[in-house]
Design a protein around this motif. Sequence first.
Motif, mmCIF file in Angstrom:
data_model
loop_
_atom_site.group_PDB
_atom_site.id
_atom_site.type_symbol
_atom_site.label_atom_id
_atom_site.label_comp_id
_atom_site.label_asym_id
_atom_site.label_seq_id
_atom_site.Cartn_x
_atom_site.Cartn_y
_atom_site.Cartn_z
ATOM 1 N N ASN A 20 0.810 -1.220 0.000
ATOM 2 C CA ASN A 20 0.000 0.000 0.000
ATOM 3 C C ASN A 20 0.841 1.267 0.000
ATOM 4 O OD1 ASN A 20 -2.927 -1.027 0.438
ATOM 5 N ND2 ASN A 20 -1.736 -2.153 1.946
ATOM 6 N N SER A 23 -1.009 4.314 -1.226
ATOM 7 C CA SER A 23 -1.946 4.902 -0.262
ATOM 8 C C SER A 23 -1.207 5.699 0.798
ATOM 9 C CB SER A 23 -2.772 3.792 0.412
ATOM 10 O OG SER A 23 -3.501 3.060 -0.544
ATOM 11 N N SER A 58 -13.713 3.686 10.126
ATOM 12 C CA SER A 58 -12.780 2.552 10.137
ATOM 13 C C SER A 58 -13.494 1.266 10.525
ATOM 14 C CB SER A 58 -11.634 2.818 11.118
ATOM 15 O OG SER A 58 -10.858 3.922 10.719
ATOM 16 N N THR A 65 -14.201 -4.278 3.936
ATOM 17 C CA THR A 65 -13.032 -4.843 3.256
ATOM 18 C C THR A 65 -13.261 -6.317 2.944
ATOM 19 O OG1 THR A 65 -11.541 -3.303 4.381
ATOM 20 C CG2 THR A 65 -10.551 -5.286 3.452
ATOM 21 N N ALA A 258 -13.003 4.529 1.723
ATOM 22 C CA ALA A 258 -11.828 4.139 2.513
ATOM 23 C C ALA A 258 -11.202 2.863 1.956
ATOM 24 C CB ALA A 258 -12.215 3.952 3.973
ATOM 25 N N CYS A 259 -12.047 1.905 1.608
ATOM 26 C CA CYS A 259 -11.557 0.636 1.051
ATOM 27 C C CYS A 259 -10.887 0.845 -0.303
ATOM 28 C CB CYS A 259 -12.705 -0.354 0.906
ATOM 29 S SG CYS A 259 -13.415 -0.914 2.469
ATOM 30 N N GLY A 262 -7.754 2.737 -0.130
ATOM 31 C CA GLY A 262 -6.763 1.880 0.520
ATOM 32 C C GLY A 262 -6.324 0.698 -0.307
ATOM 33 N N GLY A 275 -4.308 -1.007 4.361
ATOM 34 C CA GLY A 275 -4.668 -0.046 3.326
ATOM 35 C C GLY A 275 -5.997 0.620 3.610
ATOM 36 N N THR A 276 -6.956 -0.170 4.091
ATOM 37 C CA THR A 276 -8.268 0.375 4.434
ATOM 38 C C THR A 276 -8.164 1.418 5.537
ATOM 39 O OG1 THR A 276 -9.462 -1.617 3.756
ATOM 40 C CG2 THR A 276 -10.543 -0.200 5.368
ATOM 41 N N GLN A 277 -7.329 1.152 6.547
ATOM 42 C CA GLN A 277 -7.159 2.116 7.638
ATOM 43 C C GLN A 277 -6.521 3.408 7.140
ATOM 44 O OE1 GLN A 277 -8.054 2.017 11.282
ATOM 45 N NE2 GLN A 277 -7.881 4.046 10.386
ATOM 46 N N VAL A 278 -5.535 3.271 6.270
ATOM 47 C CA VAL A 278 -4.917 4.464 5.675
ATOM 48 C C VAL A 278 -5.968 5.235 4.876
ATOM 49 C CG1 VAL A 278 -3.205 5.305 4.017
ATOM 50 C CG2 VAL A 278 -2.608 3.445 5.580
ATOM 51 N N GLY A 279 -6.796 4.501 4.126
ATOM 52 C CA GLY A 279 -7.860 5.133 3.353
ATOM 53 C C GLY A 279 -8.857 5.861 4.236
#
Length: 340
Positions: A20, A23, A58, A65, A258-259, A262, A275-279
């Motif tokens: 990621n 991202s 989140s 996700t 977010a998904c 990410g 990646g999802t958390q970063v998104g």
Amino acid sequence: MKESQLKDFGVGFKNAAKVNIGSIVAFAFVFIVSIFVSSRFCTVSNLLSVIRNAATNSICAFAMTFVMITGGIDLSVGSFMSLSGCLCTVLVAWKNFPLPAAILLSLCVGAVYGLINGLIITKLNMPPFIVTLAAMNILRGSSYLMTDGRPVIIDNKVFAEIGGGLWNNIPIPVFYVIVLFIVFWFLLNRTRFGRHVYAVGGNITAAKYSGIKTDKVITITYVLSGLMASFAGIILSSRLNSGQPIIGDGAEMDAIAACVVGGVAMTGGAGTLFGTQVGAFIIAILSNILNLSGINSYAQLVAKGIVILVAVYLYSLRDAKKGIRFMRIKNRKSNENSGI
């Protein structure tokens, strides 16, 4: 966790960071730009606000996700939040239910309707988009019917602490996110179910022939989505000290964004929780800086839509390059084997 599991977690975290990198770069870019756009952005109170606002997204996005990796989508996330928040507050404020029982019942309702979504998709072979779109309207309408379309005010200090409390000046929802990230990361990366989730999204036909119970895997992902969205709805209602039918309006788009930002593939088979958390952080920062800049909510919808389009386009370019590279390697090996 045992020492070996912590080591595995660290290795997986590093691999996820490499996967990621795009991202992460995007997050750094958005963060730096935000610093220059508004002098208020980097204040402690504002950053805590960003983290708190990212928490509910989140929680929804973690489960989303799983859904998207299987190749599905859940448009009913925001309505789950509305229903669970309204149900919990109605039970406590109007029906005098004990708070733990009200929370548990609200979570169970979310899980059960998530199960219904999954069963309709798998057993009736209906598109997830249509099924969850219908659920979005059913659940939102149920929230309005339950509350008569008005906010349900709740005066309960314990309930207020669930989503609005602080521990050592850190918003309590942040700790929910940390715990749930570890749980979902382990589920996705260190269990048979997680491997099956990727297999179903990669090639559902091949997964069936390999003995994976694809219907069961898909259904469980929608149960998780309903459960997590319901939990997020309770947290948001706690922050507002009321259950409101409009809670969670548009939350499904934030979770999907977010998904996608990410790196979760819209076609399934690829994606990471990291990646999802970063998104989720990117989406939260965008919303925050737009608010600080005085841009209205309608323009924010436009901005989020553009972000999703750009992210999908960039990842499609990346996947196309990978496909071309794979074909070149395959052709080279084929030529070597044939003696050309």
